[in-house]
Write an enzyme that holds these catalytic residues in place. Structure first.
Site, PDB file in Angstrom:
ATOM      1  N   LYS A 107       0.840  -1.204   0.000  1.00  0.00           N
ATOM      2  CA  LYS A 107       0.000   0.000   0.000  1.00  0.00           C
ATOM      3  C   LYS A 107       0.876   1.255   0.000  1.00  0.00           C
ATOM      4  CE  LYS A 107      -3.483   2.360   2.711  1.00  0.00           C
ATOM      5  NZ  LYS A 107      -4.452   2.321   3.790  1.00  0.00           N
ATOM      6  N   GLU A 113      10.539  -4.822   4.374  1.00  0.00           N
ATOM      7  CA  GLU A 113      10.542  -6.248   4.015  1.00  0.00           C
ATOM      8  C   GLU A 113      10.196  -6.415   2.531  1.00  0.00           C
ATOM      9  OE1 GLU A 113       8.977  -4.975   6.615  1.00  0.00           O
ATOM     10  OE2 GLU A 113       9.122  -6.272   8.385  1.00  0.00           O
ATOM     11  N   GLY A 143      -4.790  -1.721   4.944  1.00  0.00           N
ATOM     12  CA  GLY A 143      -3.994  -2.874   4.507  1.00  0.00           C
ATOM     13  C   GLY A 143      -4.671  -4.200   4.810  1.00  0.00           C
ATOM     14  N   ARG A 144      -5.155  -4.352   6.032  1.00  0.00           N
ATOM     15  CA  ARG A 144      -5.733  -5.649   6.416  1.00  0.00           C
ATOM     16  C   ARG A 144      -7.146  -5.846   5.867  1.00  0.00           C
ATOM     17  NH1 ARG A 144      -4.487  -2.304  10.400  1.00  0.00           N
ATOM     18  NH2 ARG A 144      -6.091  -1.410  11.748  1.00  0.00           N
ATOM     19  N   GLU A 185      -4.611  -6.405  14.987  1.00  0.00           N
ATOM     20  CA  GLU A 185      -4.052  -5.124  14.530  1.00  0.00           C
ATOM     21  C   GLU A 185      -5.137  -4.041  14.574  1.00  0.00           C
ATOM     22  OE1 GLU A 185      -2.390  -4.111  10.405  1.00  0.00           O
ATOM     23  OE2 GLU A 185      -0.563  -4.659  11.452  1.00  0.00           O
ATOM     24  N   HIS A 203      -5.112 -32.302  18.153  1.00  0.00           N
ATOM     25  CA  HIS A 203      -3.989 -33.079  18.686  1.00  0.00           C
ATOM     26  C   HIS A 203      -2.858 -32.175  19.146  1.00  0.00           C
ATOM     27  CE1 HIS A 203      -5.778 -36.891  17.391  1.00  0.00           C
ATOM     28  NE2 HIS A 203      -6.290 -36.146  16.435  1.00  0.00           N
ATOM     29  N   LYS A 207       9.819  -0.991  14.303  1.00  0.00           N
ATOM     30  CA  LYS A 207      10.390  -0.731  12.971  1.00  0.00           C
ATOM     31  C   LYS A 207      11.453   0.352  13.060  1.00  0.00           C
ATOM     32  CE  LYS A 207       6.219  -1.131  10.100  1.00  0.00           C
ATOM     33  NZ  LYS A 207       5.381  -0.336   9.201  1.00  0.00           N
TER      34      LYS A 207
HETATM   35  O1  F6P Z   1       2.191  -4.162   9.951  1.00  0.00           O
HETATM   36  C1  F6P Z   1       1.854  -2.869   9.624  1.00  0.00           C
HETATM   37  C2  F6P Z   1       1.347  -2.715   8.237  1.00  0.00           C
HETATM   38  O2  F6P Z   1       1.204  -1.367   7.983  1.00  0.00           O
HETATM   39  C3  F6P Z   1       0.028  -3.447   7.982  1.00  0.00           C
HETATM   40  O3  F6P Z   1      -1.081  -2.767   8.416  1.00  0.00           O
HETATM   41  C4  F6P Z   1       0.084  -3.637   6.519  1.00  0.00           C
HETATM   42  O4  F6P Z   1      -0.842  -4.585   6.105  1.00  0.00           O
HETATM   43  C5  F6P Z   1       1.522  -4.044   6.336  1.00  0.00           C
HETATM   44  O5  F6P Z   1       2.240  -3.275   7.283  1.00  0.00           O
HETATM   45  C6  F6P Z   1       2.088  -3.843   4.966  1.00  0.00           C
HETATM   46  O6  F6P Z   1       2.051  -2.523   4.563  1.00  0.00           O
HETATM   47  P1  F6P Z   1       2.222  -2.124   3.054  1.00  0.00           P
HETATM   48  O7  F6P Z   1       1.112  -2.717   2.271  1.00  0.00           O
HETATM   49  O8  F6P Z   1       2.180  -0.622   3.023  1.00  0.00           O
HETATM   50  O9  F6P Z   1       3.551  -2.642   2.572  1.00  0.00           O
END
Ligand code: F6P
Length: 549
Positions: free
Chosen positions: A209, A215, A269-270, A355, A386, A514
């Site tokens: 987003k 990452e 995002g979620r 979240e 289990h 972060k």
């Molecule tokens: O973990 C925090 C967060 O902002 C989430 O809400 C989101 O889904 C994820 O990181 C990834 O963010 P982005 O889509 O901006 O890379």
């Protein structure tokens, strides 16, 4: 500033005193007294999804009091406010309109005086064209080969939604197309996927987003290098697309904005799997199936907006959750799908729930004085029977469970599915009914144990019962029912956020770690000697540096 604590509401206080009288009530007695209990405490959406909430520690009075609380929190207005596009994400001053993405009747949805539907429709048209072009080989790789390996690079909502949905709909994947997901910054995640792939047939979808997530960008850079090393830099244009709200950052990364699929800051995002973030899913299962998923979600949206609170599935589930979390003091909650294809659902719901509602400050900026999101965990049945079911049955604290079951399996092999179904039904009954020491003693006697053995073992072999569960029954896991199921949980989380008076749509709690990682990174890489952390962190940095020498 207007401040209210939900604990001061009349309806909250009534629930507190109701709990005092009610807490000793046994569900099995409620069932014994009322032959219609199951029918009274079951709701459905079309014939696609049924929710039996009768195995909860609630009476009709409890439900009435819970709905009074929802009304006192002005829930009905808040629902309207979200769908209308009000900026209910107050800390970020944003509307919350993932629902606009599945607004299948295409009614205007206004944000800042502008109808967002034309833009949404245009992006979906682009998504349809692209997904079909990839599926049918009209959009080919740099060397002219069909793109059959689809790799989604993203994390959090930009990963879990596509992972969960594509796995749930695996039976609908086009033959010859395979989806892969890279999320973790751990190089192993990248290496393990790349090892399996041929660059000539691989399409990378960089899903972020913000397009600033370390990452995702690190993984994307590694994949880009892997591809460019094999096919040359010009190949990137045919093997990389981006899903984002941030066109500048996409361009900066080196992806042509023509290869970018857009979404908007009013999609969290979620909550973004309904948007272009679902591109990998659309390529795998086809846009028609993707739209069926939107249809299912839309049906749940309409149900949520139109049904009275008492017969509103997300509201009922949310308020029962509030009952346990805030009155019964049960702060853990398990989601157990009895379907292998839904094995990633608990992980997906962890982000959605924790979240969204793992917050300690309310919308007025005051600290809350009550528990918010419970710890959500889960896994696929019968595997988890289990593993952690020992605790669910005999642990010191009850853990309310959601059992999700499709009546029909996509893989009706022998009697596997009936055994699976028998297991889940047995779990619900066993949790509710339990087994008294007397019953345990009788069983032990029948099995030939001595008096001493019986007197020692009967307590170990007994079950307190009165442990709650919801049964969420689907005919089959298909795009429509899956859409309805996800939307059901989204709205449940929304309702709980309203009761707790928190902003369910920011995630500021993920920022501190972060930021600190960015400070530590150069210290690990450059052997900085003047470490200014606590003694534990300093020591760990030194030990890691020594081990890596
Ligand atoms: O973990 C925090 C967060 O902002 C989430 O809400 C989101 O889904 C994820 O990181 C990834 O963010 P982005 O889509 O901006 O890379």
């Amino acid at each position: 500033m207007f401040e209210r604590s939900v604990k001061n509401l009349k309806s909250w206080k009534k629930l507190e005193s109701h709990y005092k009288h009610f807490k000793k009530t046994e569900m099995k007695d409620l069932f014994d007294k009322d032959a219609d209990r199951a029918a009274k405490f079951t709701l459905s959406l079309d014939d696609a999804l049924w929710v039996d909430f009768s195995k909860n520690r609630v009476s009709e009075k409890t439900m009435t009091l819970l709905m009074n609380l929802a009304r006192e929190c002005r829930l009905e207005n808040k629902i309207k406010s979200m769908f209308r596009g009000d900026k209910i994400n107050i800390t970020e001053n944003r509307a919350v309109l993932h629902t606009a993405l599945r607004n299948r009747e295409n009614k205007p949805v206004m944000v800042d005086g502008k109808d967002v539907m034309p833009e949404i429709n245009a992006v979906f048209a682009k998504m349809r064209k692209f997904s079909e072009d990839v599926r049918y080989g009209n959009f080919k790789g740099h060397t002219g080969k069909k793109l059959t390996n689809i790799v989604n690079i993203g994390i959090g909502g930009s990963d879990l939604g596509p992972v969960m949905v594509s796995e749930a709909l695996k039976k609908y994947w086009m033959k010859g197309i395979n989806c892969y997901f890279i999320s973790n910054i751990d190089g192993t995640a990248c290496a393990e996927v790349l090892d399996k792939l041929d660059p000539e047939t691989t399409l990378f979808i960089v899903a972020s987003k913000t397009f600033t997530t370390i990452e995702t960008l690190t993984n994307a850079r590694t994949c880009r290098k892997w591809l460019a090393d094999a096919l040359g830099e010009p190949a990137v244009a045919k093997h990389f697309v981006a899903l984002s709200t941030n066109v500048e950052k996409v361009r900066e990364f080196g992806i042509n904005p023509e290869n970018m699929f857009e979404f908007w800051d009013f999609v969290g995002g979620r909550y973004s799997v309904w948007s272009v973030i679902g591109l990998s899913v659309a390529i795998a299962v086809g846009m028609d199936n993707f739209e069926k998923m939107l249809d299912g979600a839309y049906a749940m949206d309409k149900h949520f907006q139109e049904m009275p609170l008492e017969s509103n599935i997300p509201v009922v589930l949310a308020m029962i959750g509030i009952w346990y979390n805030n009155f019964a003091g049960l702060h853990r909650y398990a989601v157990i799908p009895y379907d292998q294809y839904l094995k990633y659902l608990p992980a997906y719901l962890q982000q959605m729930d924790m979240e969204s509602n793992g917050k300690s400050v309310d919308v007025n900026g005051a600290f809350v004085r009550y528990a918010t999101a419970p710890v959500l965990f889960g896994g696929a049945g019968t595997d988890v029977q289990h593993s952690f079911f020992q605790l669910i049955h005999q642990g010191t604290e009850a853990v309310p469970c959601d059992f999700i079951i499709p009546a029909i399996s996509h893989n009706e092999i022998g009697d596997h599915h009936e055994i699976l179904l028998a297991n889940v039904l047995a779990q619900g009954e066993a949790l509710m009914r339990g087994k008294t020491e007397k019953e345990a003693a009788e069983e032990l006697k029948k099995s030939g144990k001595t008096k001493e053995e019986i007197s020692f073992l009967k307590r170990f072999k007994s079950f307190s019962g009165n442990r709650p569960s919801n049964f969420i029954l689907l005919k089959k896991i298909d795009p429509y029912s899956l859409g309805a199921l996800i939307a059901m949980y989204e709205h449940k989380v929304f309702v709980q956020g309203i009761i707790w008076n928190i902003d369910s749509f920011d995630q500021m709690g993920v920022e501190l770690g972060k930021q600190m990682a960015l400070n530590i990174l150069p210290e690990l890489q450059n052997n900085v000697y003047d470490l200014k952390h606590d003694s534990s962190t300093n020591q760990l940095i030194k030990l890691i540096r020594r081990m890596r020498k």
